[in-house]
Design a protein around this motif. Sequence first.
Motif, mmCIF file in Angstrom:
data_model
loop_
_atom_site.group_PDB
_atom_site.id
_atom_site.type_symbol
_atom_site.label_atom_id
_atom_site.label_comp_id
_atom_site.label_asym_id
_atom_site.label_seq_id
_atom_site.Cartn_x
_atom_site.Cartn_y
_atom_site.Cartn_z
ATOM 1 N N UNK A 132 -23.597 29.621 -45.959
ATOM 2 C CA UNK A 132 -24.524 29.950 -47.030
ATOM 3 C C UNK A 132 -23.711 30.423 -48.217
ATOM 4 N N UNK A 146 -22.879 50.598 -55.885
ATOM 5 C CA UNK A 146 -21.925 51.706 -55.922
ATOM 6 C C UNK A 146 -22.505 52.924 -56.620
ATOM 7 N N UNK A 192 -27.875 45.571 -49.805
ATOM 8 C CA UNK A 192 -26.673 46.289 -49.386
ATOM 9 C C UNK A 192 -27.039 47.364 -48.368
ATOM 10 N N UNK A 248 -22.109 44.357 -48.034
ATOM 11 C CA UNK A 248 -23.122 43.405 -48.484
ATOM 12 C C UNK A 248 -23.770 42.761 -47.263
ATOM 13 N N UNK A 254 -18.610 37.610 -52.061
ATOM 14 C CA UNK A 254 -19.526 38.074 -51.020
ATOM 15 C C UNK A 254 -20.202 39.399 -51.384
ATOM 16 N N UNK A 255 -19.448 40.325 -51.955
ATOM 17 C CA UNK A 255 -20.026 41.629 -52.292
ATOM 18 C C UNK A 255 -20.701 41.596 -53.657
ATOM 19 N N UNK A 256 -20.606 40.456 -54.299
ATOM 20 C CA UNK A 256 -21.182 40.235 -55.619
ATOM 21 C C UNK A 256 -20.717 41.274 -56.638
ATOM 22 N N UNK A 289 -26.234 43.821 -57.869
ATOM 23 C CA UNK A 289 -24.812 43.588 -57.635
ATOM 24 C C UNK A 289 -24.116 44.856 -57.140
ATOM 25 N N UNK A 290 -22.810 44.710 -56.888
ATOM 26 C CA UNK A 290 -22.048 45.804 -56.292
ATOM 27 C C UNK A 290 -21.987 47.040 -57.193
ATOM 28 N N UNK A 291 -21.938 46.844 -58.494
ATOM 29 C CA UNK A 291 -21.871 48.000 -59.391
ATOM 30 C C UNK A 291 -23.097 48.897 -59.226
ATOM 31 N N UNK A 320 -29.746 41.231 -54.154
ATOM 32 C CA UNK A 320 -28.747 41.387 -53.102
ATOM 33 C C UNK A 320 -29.052 42.635 -52.281
ATOM 34 N N UNK A 346 -29.034 35.368 -45.170
ATOM 35 C CA UNK A 346 -29.436 34.525 -46.300
ATOM 36 C C UNK A 346 -30.665 35.136 -46.972
ATOM 37 N N UNK A 347 -30.643 35.128 -48.303
ATOM 38 C CA UNK A 347 -31.789 35.693 -49.009
ATOM 39 C C UNK A 347 -32.797 34.596 -49.332
ATOM 40 N N UNK A 382 -11.607 45.655 -60.883
ATOM 41 C CA UNK A 382 -12.761 46.382 -60.363
ATOM 42 C C UNK A 382 -12.315 47.432 -59.342
ATOM 43 N N UNK A 417 -19.999 42.095 -60.117
ATOM 44 C CA UNK A 417 -20.672 41.400 -61.222
ATOM 45 C C UNK A 417 -19.736 40.876 -62.305
#
Lengths: 399, 117
Positions: free
Chosen positions: A80, B93, B3, B111, A158-160, B88-90, B1, B115-116, A110, A162
Amino acid sequence: MTDADRAAERVARDSYGRLLAYLSARSRDISLAEEALAEAFARALSTWPDVGVPDNPDAWLLAVARNAMTDRQRHLTRFHTDAEVPDMPAPEAAQDLPDERLTLLMVCAHPAIARDLHTPLMLQTVLGIEARVIARLFMVSPTALTKRLVRAKAKIRAARIPFSLPAHEDLPNRAAAIMEAIYAVHGVDWVSPGDGLGDEALYLADLLARLLPQDAEAAGLAALIAFGHARAQARVRDGILVPTDTQDTALWDATLQAYADRQLTRAFALGAPGRFQIEAAIQQVHMRRKGTGVTDWEALNRLYHALLQIAPSTGARVAQAAVTARVHGPAAGLEALAQIEVEAGTDVQPLWAARADLLAQLGEGAQAEVAYDKAIALATDMPVIRFLRGRRDALIDRI
Amino acid sequence: MRYTFLLYTDPADLANMTEAEGMAQRQAYQSYIEALNAAGVFVDTDWLQPVTTATTLTLKGGTRQVQDGPFADTKERLGGYFVIEVPDLDVAMSWAEKCPAAQTGKVEIRPSAMPTG
């Protein structure tokens, strides 16, 4: 390399960075974008010699890379993926693409990416330098670095992480991380100016200064790196280090020095002092010798004092001690060095080099010789070792 | 997403807590859950039994291996988790930073592999 070669390389580099940043930001998958762009370049090399270079090489490369990305994604059905390649308009040239290089730099630096990977990631993605070349420069295993870079890019996807500018309050920290990573490129160049990445450090610093025109430290860093790079030809002669205050100023690059002066003036006008600006100002004072014929040690003393307030480091303290010796005499310098030794330990190489020089000035030949031997034993760069050996041998000849 | 925050804490810190400190801690989590809910990013959370009840299972190597205890040999132990839905990760976090566990222990952000939509 001629100026024309340099210009051509700069244009190619600019295109590569812009195209990769654009494709990465759209797909959020740097590896996929890299593979697609590599395929596009390979196709260009095999077809352009026959059919001629297209009117708009960047648009051609972008179109081929985009198709390659779509093809690859169709083959990735096993996994995926969130990556998507929306229809991208064919731009007139890479210059017309939205410049996503700042967001790419933000991704590379990052906080969720290991700090020691920030610089290699930037060199690989923004400049297109191969992992094995980066590994050689940073003296790490090419296999290990390649693996870590692949993993880092997989994590970004994978962790997106940004591909966008961080929130306003995070921007200064994130910009600072990019600057640290660029400064690290500069550090590599400093150690081995022959095969270092001076041009690359300068390119990245200049790029960041243009992408963040309101950031005083970005301008300060560009100035700092340009001042240093301007002295690249003068720093080592016949394989021997030449200290800044005895370098032949005719070997300094006047264009780069003028560029650095302009960046620093611009930085100061933004009214936000910082470490890189002070370090650049120190370089600027040294390089004013080209016009005045003398080094203004009083000014350097004040600047080092300011630097130690903001960014204390053992290296800067040793440099400050050497400047103190110029202003207040060798005995004052030795006293300062003794204090640094108490706090920072006894294996600081520049400390022994500075101490040896000051002892020699005071006529303490035997002690100076011991200090030179210690400095030589701690040194790792051949130009530095040869310089110190030369000083020591001259001392022995005098005794 | 989506998490998941895994909250790592030192069991010794919990054992040494007074009743009042324990109440304050529960209140802090309650406020955090309310904040997540108010932002519309809250998905799920749980409070886990002590690590002595943990079992780790792996199929690596082809056979099922069951281990009594947590996966990692560090001072911190998994004490709970949050699942949030953010872009997203930001953003993830920034929520992890606000999590009470970040104050005294560690929060591992993972993450989701699901599947979304």
